[in-house]
Design a protein around this motif. Structure first.
Motif, PDB file in Angstrom:
ATOM      1  N   THR A 144       0.772  -1.265  -0.189  1.00  8.52           N
ATOM      2  CA  THR A 144      -0.071  -0.468  -0.109  1.00  8.52           C
ATOM      3  C   THR A 144       0.993   1.150  -0.212  1.00  8.52           C
ATOM      4  OG1 THR A 144      -1.850  -1.092   1.449  1.00  8.52           O
ATOM      5  CG2 THR A 144      -2.255   1.236   1.023  1.00  8.52           C
ATOM      6  N   GLU A 147       2.345   1.766  -3.506  1.00  7.82           N
ATOM      7  CA  GLU A 147       0.920   2.249  -3.960  1.00  7.82           C
ATOM      8  C   GLU A 147       0.656   3.613  -4.173  1.00  7.82           C
ATOM      9  OE1 GLU A 147      -1.171   0.336  -5.809  1.00  7.82           O
ATOM     10  OE2 GLU A 147      -1.784   2.236  -6.340  1.00  7.82           O
TER      11      GLU A 147
ATOM     12  N   THR B  70      -5.412  -2.252  -5.103  1.00  5.55           N
ATOM     13  CA  THR B  70      -4.327  -1.793  -5.410  1.00  5.55           C
ATOM     14  C   THR B  70      -4.104  -2.189  -6.808  1.00  5.55           C
ATOM     15  OG1 THR B  70      -3.749  -3.378  -3.209  1.00  5.55           O
ATOM     16  CG2 THR B  70      -1.963  -1.661  -4.981  1.00  5.55           C
ATOM     17  N   VAL B  74      -3.783   1.113  -9.616  1.00  8.63           N
ATOM     18  CA  VAL B  74      -2.330   0.865 -10.814  1.00  8.63           C
ATOM     19  C   VAL B  74      -2.709   0.920 -11.894  1.00  8.63           C
ATOM     20  CG1 VAL B  74      -0.648  -0.563 -11.146  1.00  8.63           C
ATOM     21  CG2 VAL B  74      -0.574  -0.447  -8.938  1.00  8.63           C
TER      22      VAL B  74
ATOM     23  N   VAL D 156       4.166  -4.633  -8.682  1.00  7.83           N
ATOM     24  CA  VAL D 156       4.384  -3.775  -7.483  1.00  7.83           C
ATOM     25  C   VAL D 156       5.270  -2.670  -8.360  1.00  7.83           C
ATOM     26  CG1 VAL D 156       3.796  -1.888  -5.850  1.00  7.83           C
ATOM     27  CG2 VAL D 156       1.985  -4.216  -6.143  1.00  7.83           C
TER      28      VAL D 156
END
Lengths: 307, 107, 112, 506
Positions: A144, A147, B70, B74, D156
């Protein structure tokens, strides 16, 4: 009864997606995408994921459609030059992908493996009620915090597209420059409600479906509405106050993470006993940063040739 | 439970449609829309995995839901960056055409 | 014997579906933008109102009922403003189209 | 209170070093340290921001070296559970032998490129603060990609890298560069989504995203594992520009400004490559890895031969180096058929393992040096057409030297790091009876020799009379030479399997 509803929803979803992909006019595809996003959010509600449905409607379909609709005016549409043979071949490939994926979905191992039990067991330690916020803010806090950095980085990437000297210009606000009367009325009527709803979503996110991404999206929408109504001017990219607010969320999250090392024994650990207040403070700061970043991302690079 | 299987199959359909759009569409913005359809399909499959993993008092496994949230944010950041590049590319091409034309006029 | 609540809900729900269909048909059949916007906003708002009426008896607590009515009010505000905005744009386009060459000459100048 | 502090002691037992810091928190520090640079760069002036970025790069190098030393001395990988939560619930960071070597490599090359970028100031091309912000995020994304043990955290990290690398390509805002950046972004996004779909299927099958746990639970015989790993590999191959998906790399890396193209070609491309290796050498079940290894090796061979030939035919210097990147990254995948994915390695297998990872390191130093040198040569001559490079040796002597020394390492001539890596792969291939890999290694070296020497010969020609040169300060040219020499120093590593690289093998 509910299976019939789900079946109908599934068919509707695929039809909406076909409309988005198959139609030749981009503007029609973009408006079709908004409808597709709404149906997708319904599908998420049927999959018992209300938090995701909120995010999908606010960010996944709402803001995405605005960004693309605004860009359509500036981008010429090249003539489609794909031959029928290529279309058939790619169509076949995609059909195989879908069939393969469907076979995999139907063939998933029967005792569904999941971490729900672990989450339930460790939730009391987080002091939160909403398990998804627990996973986002406590168990997988690194995802997060990165993020929020990724959202800020996308904005830095958009600003990097503009030569240095034009960065000081104000981005073009949506709409035709002069703000028509109904928009001003809408802003005056809707913005207070929107701010309350956004703040509530962030505040309640700790215990009931909601959270900072959803709240930030609603607040971003209200910000855009204010700018379209001319009540608030779009901030310039070099405005230090804007940049400070953009940074306050990620940097506070990282600071709490680092403070977690001495206090809670490990990086991104929360001080035992004070998890919830710390998390809510971090969520509020992140909401401000992400909301502003979403507004600036929708506004796009400064000094754009507004039509 | 069977309802969510149907939605998952619809998700698989979205993946196929999105992939088709990404490969075949010439207009960059249309291709970005297809990307979002593809991403939406993948997240629905993830949501189905969550729904199957329900238990311990949750209607769906919270971990995939958090990851999908998330992922959606993104995906939006990627869409915003890609759209900004497409717009900037169109503007840069216009500027260079204008320069080329003005250079030709002087030449 | 269907209880009192469903006596209100079922007819209201049917009427709501009817108005939604009427709105969609209006959207498809109407000749130009202005009449389409008119048909759509009017029919859909009535349909939504009926839907709210249909849902109210089924709702458990007062808070949920207030939320549903709040949703209806917000939709009223935003769809009204949106309809007016689209109406203005449609009028501007129609004036530009109908008022003939001089308008287009100027507009043309800007595009060249 | 189930937050376990045992994880604190488990990895603290290793050789406590210097400030007695247990290695664990350093892993988190090396990831978030570059991100702290965003604050001065966004709020303070460009000069202060540049200074802050360079100090953070230096600090990052120091922390990476401490981690590597501790992993080396303790002989066990340093594991760190973020927030104290163990997988499958929490995220674990793990620095084994290979990833700590790559950490030090990326920090060192990053410092070199940073110093080179600061010298841009005297040519009035000092980079806007956005370059520093993007490069710091590249550093953070790289460190996370090398350390994270969770498939979604790796997703990510890949997105962080993509969003930082794409704007680097089009910093100068020309139409061709923007087009290259858009193609790069679309390939990268498609790659990320395919990778994510694979990770989703692995979660659906094993109920965890942690590489270690998922590796144990993955059923070797089920088709689903194969499909999931194939999807992830396809996604990462698109991001790593592995043949035949290399189309986006040459225009993107050649179009970027010199410091940015050095960053892209030497560091950014390494993360998806490393993840591909980690999937097939850590996550995949043994026999699946056996079957997939030749496929990836053949793709690597295609990259080496096809992109090498394309590089020979290039007329622009930067495009030539970009095609050479697409070719050189094929070598790493030649290692896969020569090593087993789990269990102790025999001598030839350990040799191949060391050669493969050493090639990644030596290629990073050599390629960064070559791209920086090419950038300076283009600034000196005003263009980068190879045939008209005459006089480059006079205009930018150190840069041509750096380019040639870097080229040595690409060709695999002693005493360069490239030579050691190629020899290790060669001997391992011959000892294990896989001669075609040996042939490919040699062919790749010949092709590299072809395109590097062609450039050097052109650069040493006498300039035409009319050519005018821009004077380049020695300081700006020195950095490329330093990195090229570093690639040479790597050549003095003994030609035997490096134990340190085998630490933490599954």
């Amino acid at each position: 009864m509910m299976t019939a509803f789900d079946a109908g929803l599934g068919v509707l979803l695929v039809l909406a997606a076909v409309r988005v992909v198959a139609t030749s006019d981009v503007r029609a595809a973009a408006s079709g995408f908004l409808a597709y996003g709404m149906i997708l959010a319904l599908a998420w509600v049927r999959l018992e994921s209300v938090d995701v449905a909120l995010t999908e409607i606010a960010v996944g379909s709402g803001l995405t459609t605005i960004v693309i609709l605004r860009a359509i005016a500036h981008v010429p549409s090249p003539p489609s030059s794909s031959t029928a043979g290529a279309k058939a071949a790619v169509g076949l490939l995609c059909a195989c992908v879908t069939l393969g994926l469907s076979a995999v979905i139907l063939g998933l191992p029967e005792p569904a493996s999941s971490i729900a039990a672990d989450v339930a067991m460790n939730m009391p330690a987080t002091g939160l009620g909403n398990p998804i916020t627990g996973v986002l803010m406590v168990f997988r806090a690194l995802d997060t915090v990165l993020e929020t950095i990724v959202v800020l980085l996308a904005l830095i990437g958009v600003w990097a597209l503009v030569p240095q000297e034009r960065l000081a210009g104000r981005p073009a606000t949506p709409g035709t420059g002069r703000s028509p009367e109904p928009v001003v009325f809408l802003a005056r009527a809707l913005v207070p409600i929107g701010l309350v709803v956004g703040a509530y979503q962030v505040w309640a996110g700790a215990d009931v479906p909601g959270g900072k991404f959803q709240g930030a999206a609603v607040l971003a929408a209200m910000g855009l509405l204010l700018m379209m109504a001319g009540i608030v001017k779009a901030p310039a990219a070099t405005d230090v106050k804007l940049r400070a607010l953009l940074l306050v969320g990620p940097i506070l999250f990282l600071a709490v993470g680092i403070a977690g090392w001495p206090l809670a024994g490990s990086f991104l650990g929360y001080p035992p006993g004070f998890e919830k207040p710390v998390i809510i403070v971090v969520e509020i700061a992140s909401t401000i940063s992400i909301g502003l970043a979403l507004v600036m991302l929708v506004l796009g690079p400064p000094g754009r040739a507004s039509s | 439970m069977t309802g969510s299987i149907i939605l998952a199959l619809a998700g698989a359909g979205l993946v196929g449609l999105g992939l088709y759009g990404v490969i075949m569409r010439e207009n960059a913005l249309h291709r970005i829309l297809a990307f979002n359809v593809l991403g939406g399909g993948i997240f629905i499959v993830f949501g189905f995995a969550a729904r199957r993993g329900a238990g311990a008092g949750f209607a769906a496994d919270p971990v995939p839901q958090a990851l999908v949230i998330t992922g959606i944010v993104v995906a939006f950041s990627a869409t915003a960056l890609a759209t900004a590049i497409v717009v900037r590319l169109a503007a840069a091409r216009d500027e260079e055409h204008a320069d080329a034309r003005s250079a030709k006029d002087e030449g | 014997m269907p209880d009192l609540a469903s006596l209100v809900t079922v007819p209201a729900l049917l009427a709501s579906v009817f108005f939604f269909i009427a709105g969609s048909v209006g959207l498809v059949r109407m000749p130009d933008t202005l009449t389409r916007i008119h048909a759509l906003t009017k029919a859909d708002n009535i349909a939504l109102g009926l839907l709210v009426v249909a849902l109210l008896p089924q709702v458990g607590s007062i808070a949920d009922a207030a939320k549903i009515v709040a949703v209806w009010i917000v939709v009223q505000i935003s769809s009204g403003a949106a309809a007016q905005l689209m109406g203005e744009v449609a009028l501007a386009e129609r004036d530009a189209a109908s008022s003939g060459p001089d308008q287009r000459g100027m507009a043309g100048g800007r595009d060249a | 209170m189930t937050q376990d502090h045992a994880s604190f002691l488990a990895d603290g037992s290793g050789h406590l070093l210097l400030a007695g810091l247990p290695p664990g928190p350093l892993l988190a520090l090396v990831i978030i340290l570059p991100l702290a640079g965003l604050v001065p760069l966004l709020l303070a002036g460009p000069r202060v921001g540049e200074w802050a970025a360079m100090t953070l790069a230096g600090l990052g190098l120091a922390v990476a070296t401490i981690i590597a030393l501790q992993v080396w001395w303790s002989g066990t990988p340093a594991i760190y559970h973020l927030g104290g939560w163990r997988p499958p619930l929490g995220i674990a960071l793990r620095a084994d032998g290979v990833s700590s070597v790559l950490l030090v490599m990326s920090a060192a090359v990053f410092c070199g490129i940073g110093l080179f970028a600061t010298t841009g100031r005297d040519r009035k091309t000092s980079f806007p603060p956005t370059y520093w912000m993007l490069s710091l995020c590249v550093a953070s994304g790289l460190n996370l990609a090398f350390l994270a043990q969770d498939l979604f955290t790796l997703y990510v990290a890949l997105e962080l890298l993509t969003f930082a690398a794409v704007p680097l390509v089009c910093l100068e805002g020309k139409a061709a560069q923007l087009e290259a950046a858009l193609t790069y972004l679309l390939f990268a996004l498609l790659g990320s989504l395919l990778y994510l779909l694979g990770a989703v299927l692995i979660y659906a099958e094993t109920g965890t995203l942690d590489i270690g746990l998922a590796g144990q639970r993955l059923a070797a015989d089920s088709a689903m594992t194969g499909i999931a790993l194939a999807l992830m590999s396809a996604g990462l191959a698109a991001k790593a520009a592995l043949f035949p998906l290399y189309l986006w790399l040459p225009p993107a890396h050649a179009g970027a400004p010199p410091a940015a193209s050095a960053l892209l070609s030497s560091l950014v491309i390494k993360a998806p490559i490393f993840l591909l290796l980690r999937i097939w050498l850590g996550l995949a079940p043994a026999d699946l890895a056996e079957r997939a290894a030749p496929v990836l090796a053949i793709l690597g061979t295609g990259a080496i031969l096809f992109c090498g030939l394309r590089a020979l035919g290039q007329t622009r210097l930067k495009l030539l180096i970009a095609y050479s990147t697409a070719a050189q990254l094929g070598y790493v995948f030649l290692m896969l058929p020569l090593v087993k994915s789990s269990g102790p390695l025999t001598i030839p297998e350990a040799l191949a393992w060391t050669g493969g990872f050493l090639h990644i390191v030596s290629h990073a130093f050599a390629k960064a040096a070559m791209f920086m040198a090419a950038g300076v040569i283009a600034e000196a001559l005003g263009h980068d057409r190879i045939r008209a490079l005459g006089g480059a040796a006079q205009a930018a002597p150190l840069s041509v030297a750096a380019f040639a020394i870097g080229g040595l390492s690409l060709m695999g001539l002693p005493p360069s790091g490239g030579f050691v890596a190629k020899v290790m792969l060669l001997t391992a291939a011959i000892q294990q009876g896989v001669p075609w890999i040996a042939v490919v290694v040699l062919a790749g070296g010949l092709l590299a020799g072809g395109y590097v020497l062609r450039v050097v010969v052109c650069a040493l020609q006498r300039p035409e009379a009319s050519a005018t040169f821009v004077q380049i300060s020695l300081r700006r040219q020195a950095m490329a030479l330093v990195l090229a020499v570093a690639a040479i120093v790597l050549g003095f590593i003994p030609l035997e399997p490096m134990g340190f690289l085998l630490v933490g093998r599954p």
